[in-house]
Design a protein around this motif. Structure first.
Motif, PDB file in Angstrom:
ATOM      1  N   ASP A 158       4.122   8.576  -1.622  1.00 48.76           N
ATOM      2  CA  ASP A 158       4.654   7.457  -0.835  1.00 48.76           C
ATOM      3  C   ASP A 158       5.152   7.939   0.530  1.00 48.76           C
ATOM      4  O   ASP A 158       6.316   7.744   0.895  1.00 48.76           O
ATOM      5  N   VAL A 159       4.258   8.554   1.281  1.00 47.42           N
ATOM      6  CA  VAL A 159       4.605   9.089   2.599  1.00 47.42           C
ATOM      7  C   VAL A 159       4.215   8.081   3.679  1.00 47.42           C
ATOM      8  O   VAL A 159       3.479   7.126   3.437  1.00 47.42           O
ATOM      9  N   ASP A 160       4.699   8.320   4.901  1.00 46.81           N
ATOM     10  CA  ASP A 160       4.337   7.448   6.016  1.00 46.81           C
ATOM     11  C   ASP A 160       3.113   8.008   6.731  1.00 46.81           C
ATOM     12  O   ASP A 160       2.646   9.115   6.451  1.00 46.81           O
ATOM     13  N   LEU A 161       2.598   7.243   7.668  1.00 46.79           N
ATOM     14  CA  LEU A 161       1.365   7.624   8.351  1.00 46.79           C
ATOM     15  C   LEU A 161       1.521   8.909   9.156  1.00 46.79           C
ATOM     16  O   LEU A 161       0.620   9.753   9.165  1.00 46.79           O
ATOM     17  N   GLN A 213       3.438  11.539   8.692  1.00 44.34           N
ATOM     18  CA  GLN A 213       3.399  12.709   7.816  1.00 44.34           C
ATOM     19  C   GLN A 213       1.997  12.942   7.290  1.00 44.34           C
ATOM     20  O   GLN A 213       1.548  14.085   7.145  1.00 44.34           O
ATOM     21  N   CYS A 214       1.310  11.869   7.043  1.00 43.76           N
ATOM     22  CA  CYS A 214      -0.078  11.967   6.571  1.00 43.76           C
ATOM     23  C   CYS A 214      -0.953  12.630   7.632  1.00 43.76           C
ATOM     24  O   CYS A 214      -1.751  13.518   7.322  1.00 43.76           O
ATOM     25  N   PHE A 215      -0.800  12.224   8.882  1.00 45.00           N
ATOM     26  CA  PHE A 215      -1.613  12.792   9.960  1.00 45.00           C
ATOM     27  C   PHE A 215      -1.276  14.261  10.202  1.00 45.00           C
ATOM     28  O   PHE A 215      -2.157  15.092  10.423  1.00 45.00           O
ATOM     29  N   GLU A 216      -0.009  14.604  10.147  1.00 40.62           N
ATOM     30  CA  GLU A 216       0.392  15.984  10.359  1.00 40.62           C
ATOM     31  C   GLU A 216      -0.147  16.900   9.270  1.00 40.62           C
ATOM     32  O   GLU A 216      -0.592  18.015   9.531  1.00 40.62           O
ATOM     33  N   GLN A 217      -0.135  16.428   8.050  1.00 35.50           N
ATOM     34  CA  GLN A 217      -0.602  17.236   6.920  1.00 35.50           C
ATOM     35  C   GLN A 217      -2.089  17.508   7.012  1.00 35.50           C
ATOM     36  O   GLN A 217      -2.570  18.566   6.615  1.00 35.50           O
ATOM     37  N   ALA A 218      -2.840  16.552   7.556  1.00 29.46           N
ATOM     38  CA  ALA A 218      -4.295  16.676   7.606  1.00 29.46           C
ATOM     39  C   ALA A 218      -4.786  17.548   8.755  1.00 29.46           C
ATOM     40  O   ALA A 218      -5.988  17.752   8.902  1.00 29.46           O
ATOM     41  N   ALA A 252       0.835  -1.194   0.000  1.00 24.19           N
ATOM     42  CA  ALA A 252       0.000   0.000   0.000  1.00 24.19           C
ATOM     43  C   ALA A 252       0.876   1.253   0.000  1.00 24.19           C
ATOM     44  O   ALA A 252       1.990   1.255   0.527  1.00 24.19           O
ATOM     45  N   ARG A 253       0.337   2.330  -0.593  1.00 18.38           N
ATOM     46  CA  ARG A 253       1.089   3.573  -0.693  1.00 18.38           C
ATOM     47  C   ARG A 253       0.163   4.747  -0.430  1.00 18.38           C
ATOM     48  O   ARG A 253      -0.995   4.749  -0.848  1.00 18.38           O
ATOM     49  N   LEU A 254       0.684   5.760   0.254  1.00 15.46           N
ATOM     50  CA  LEU A 254      -0.069   6.968   0.571  1.00 15.46           C
ATOM     51  C   LEU A 254       0.500   8.138  -0.213  1.00 15.46           C
ATOM     52  O   LEU A 254       1.705   8.410  -0.170  1.00 15.46           O
TER      53      LEU A 254
END
Length: 367
Positions: free
Chosen positions: A59-62, A64-69, A42-44
């Motif tokens: 292709d970021v990690d979780l 970084q995904c949470f911080e961006q949101a 899986a890729r984000l």
């Protein structure tokens, strides 16, 4: 033209649904991946934007995904490629407060297209389609959207999708997308999915015209297989388009807090597009239903022409065969047996009969 044997073998293969039987007896909300794994991992991917700025990461990690949101002054689009990773889906669900029943639907590729409203988000399930020219068939992919106040999460089975045009509009700031909220982004993604329904239907329509012309000119046994494959593709489109109309209508009439009043007009336009898709699907479905009868009629007419030609040839040669048979018996007391010009006379009579029958058949318009 009939497609090659390799193309037919590709189209005969059906996707194997994995995990359907495992769900039996499990509690509602239990996450079980149902479908075919289409990518290794899986890729984000993230797109975060507002009217002034844009940031994109792949292709970021979780974390970084949470911080961006977390930003309130921008819209964040998180694209998840590969829904077979249950741990990843569960982590996203916990962070964004997704209901267990929502998580179950996200990883079930056999889920019927639908929309569900929750307190702080909207779940949309659709089918994404593309026409593959290599196999002359439609590829179907399960897609789910989570629409929040300032975030949209899209969940796909594989890395490929149909959203490149939306990404390009965001990057170049074309249209209204950079100035409106997350619900408009969700509309843009769904509109792109429906637009590709139109493309698939147009490709099917071109294929139907090719087969229809071939059936009328030179029908072959391969044509009936092509008609069957097209019927299956149209049926797949119908299964995706009919629920799509219902879910878009529910969104347009719903009162979810994540939907703004300014986007209502766009949902109505998308609803009209879904109606057009359904009308085209039903039209081609009726055409394909009639093409089978056309194929049988063409074969029957072709056989009738062949039988008519054989019958005419037989009708001409029956009297000639009779004359040749009579004078081929070689009885000693046959009166014409000793004639000097008997052979030439018999040929002349047979030729006259044959020409006479040809003229008669042509006057009767049997030739």
């Amino acid at each position: 033209m009939g497609r090659s044997n390799s193309s037919r073998s590709i189209r005969r293969r059906r996707a194997r649904t994995v995990g359907r039987g495992i769900k039996a007896g499990l509690a509602p909300g239990t996450m079980v991946f149902v479908g075919e794994r289409k990518c290794e991992r899986a890729r984000l991917d993230i797109l975060d934007y507002n009217a002034e700025q844009l940031s994109e990461a792949k292709d970021v990690d979780l974390n970084q995904c949470f911080e961006q949101a977390l930003a309130d002054n921008s819209v964040t689009w998180i694209n998840v490629n590969g829904i077979h990773d249950l741990a990843l889906i569960e982590s996203l669900g916990q962070h964004f407060g997704l209901h267990p029943m929502t998580l179950e639907d996200l990883v079930n590729t056999t889920q019927r297209p639908k929309v569900e409203e929750f307190d702080h988000y909207l779940l949309v399930v659709m089918k994404m389609m593309e026409f593959e020219r290599s196999s002359a068939s439609i590829s179907i992919e399960h897609i789910s959207l989570i629409v929040g106040q300032n975030v949209v999460l899209s969940f796909l089975e594989d890395e490929g999708d149909v959203f490149d045009s939306v990404r390009e509009r965001i990057r170049k700031g074309k249209g209204r997308i950079r100035h409106l909220s997350a619900d408009y982004l969700a509309y843009a993604l769904m509109d792109t999915v429906v637009d590709h329904y139109f493309r698939a239907i147009e490709q099917i329509g071109d294929r139907i015209e090719e087969i229809d012309d071939k059936i009328l000119e030179d029908p072959s046994p391969n044509d009936i297989q092509d008609i069957h494959y097209l019927k299956r593709d149209v049926l797949s489109l119908r299964k995706a388009a009919w629920p799509c109309r219902e879910l878009i209508s529910a969104i347009e009439k719903g009162a979810s807090p994540v939907l703004s009043a300014s986007t209502r007009v766009y949902w109505r336009d998308l609803y009209d597009h879904s109606i057009q898709v359904i009308d085209m699907v039903e039209t081609y479905r009726d055409i394909l239903g009639g093409m089978h009868d056309t194929y049988l009629s063409s074969l029957s007419n072709r056989m009738n022409e062949v039988m008519k030609t054989l019958t005419i040839i037989s009708s001409i040669f029956i009297p000639l065969t009779f004359i040749a048979g009579v004078y081929g018996m070689n009885f000693e007391n046959m009166p014409e047996l000793r004639w000097r010009l008997g052979y030439h006379g018999a040929l002349a009579v047979m030729f006259t009969i044959g020409v006479g029958l040809l003229i008669y058949f042509r006057r009767r318009r049997w030739l």
